[in-house]
Scaffold this active site. Sequence first.
Site, PDB file in Angstrom:
ATOM      1  CD  GLU A   1      -3.340  -2.659   7.423  1.00 15.85           C
ATOM      2  OE1 GLU A   1      -2.235  -2.878   6.909  1.00 15.85           O
ATOM      3  OE2 GLU A   1      -3.985  -1.628   7.213  1.00 15.85           O
TER       4      GLU A   1
ATOM      5  CB  SER B   1       5.414  -1.639  11.955  1.00 19.57           C
ATOM      6  OG  SER B   1       4.974  -0.302  12.181  1.00 19.57           O
TER       7      SER B   1
ATOM      8  N   GLY C   1       2.544   2.273  10.748  1.00 20.34           N
ATOM      9  CA  GLY C   1       3.457   3.395  10.567  1.00 20.34           C
ATOM     10  C   GLY C   1       4.164   3.834  11.839  1.00 20.34           C
TER      11      GLY C   1
ATOM     12  CG  ASN D   1      -1.705   1.206   1.459  1.00 18.34           C
ATOM     13  OD1 ASN D   1      -1.767   2.068   0.586  1.00 18.34           O
ATOM     14  ND2 ASN D   1      -2.331   1.316   2.624  1.00 18.34           N
TER      15      ASN D   1
ATOM     16  CE  LYS E   1      -0.206   3.214   4.800  1.00 22.31           C
ATOM     17  NZ  LYS E   1      -0.128   3.316   6.254  1.00 22.31           N
TER      18      LYS E   1
ATOM     19  CG  HIS F   1      -5.779   1.779   5.327  1.00 18.80           C
ATOM     20  ND1 HIS F   1      -5.381   2.749   6.216  1.00 18.80           N
ATOM     21  CD2 HIS F   1      -4.739   0.928   5.189  1.00 18.80           C
ATOM     22  CE1 HIS F   1      -4.125   2.493   6.583  1.00 18.80           C
ATOM     23  NE2 HIS F   1      -3.719   1.395   5.982  1.00 18.80           N
TER      24      HIS F   1
ATOM     25  CD  GLU G   1      -2.989   5.439   6.872  1.00 14.11           C
ATOM     26  OE1 GLU G   1      -3.005   5.547   5.631  1.00 14.11           O
ATOM     27  OE2 GLU G   1      -2.030   4.944   7.497  1.00 14.11           O
TER      28      GLU G   1
END
Length: 251
Positions: A168, A213, A174, A9, A11, A97, A99
């Site tokens: 996730e 991560s 991240g 991904n 991003k 996701h 985010e």
Amino acid sequence: MRTALVAGNWKMNGTRASAQALLAELLAGLSAAPAQAQVVVCPPFTLIPLVAELLAGGASVSYGAQDVATEKSGAYTGEIAAAMLTDYGCRYAIVGHSERRALYGETDAIVAAKYTAARTGGLIPIACVGETLQEREAGQTEVVVARQLDALLALGNEALAAGVIAYEPVWAIGTGKTATPEQAQEVHRFIRARLAAQSATVAEGLQILYGGSVKGSNAATLFAQPDIDGGLIGGASLSAAEFLQIIRAAG
Ligand code: PGA
């Protein structure tokens, strides 16, 4: 036996030049030693035409989008529909996701609608679920993941079987703080058991990826867990060397 899948991904990163360099290095690495796992990259929308061109001709890497509209076409400024993605040869779309859930207000209902839009539009949805640090510390991990999952379970077995789930944990995305293989496996087992309560066949066949991560150095122990079928990779997918190491770990 489920095939391992490793999806990158990207991003909101990349230019035509950087994407070209990244893919060239990735393809060179894969032609030197072919992957045992399915490999997918999810670039930002603007780079999809270029990625389509670079991966044309049956390359060993599939590609997809990071999001998809709930609607098919029409007055939805800024949105990209499934048919626009398949027009460029996309095979996958990430939906839900964390985010997008946290920063753009995507609810479980919206994520389910996007899952359906992707699937009925000819894409394989990669649906993300996962708890925040606060939720984990409050002992709510399973409650949260179950709620997110149930919105997808409600779509029925045929729909579920056509997708991929990515667990996730938000606190691991991240942050450099990977879940331990045991922590990840515990939630993966929980997810598979919840799927199995609806359909044992679907649960057995569904790929459940871990994301948060993942790096070249920790991928192998994560992927060795019985219910982890590969990874959804953010930061490390922007480095061909790291991403290749992760792909090898899934082999
Ligand atoms: P990360 O991101 O690998 O950079 O933690 C994973 C993701 O958000 O899919």
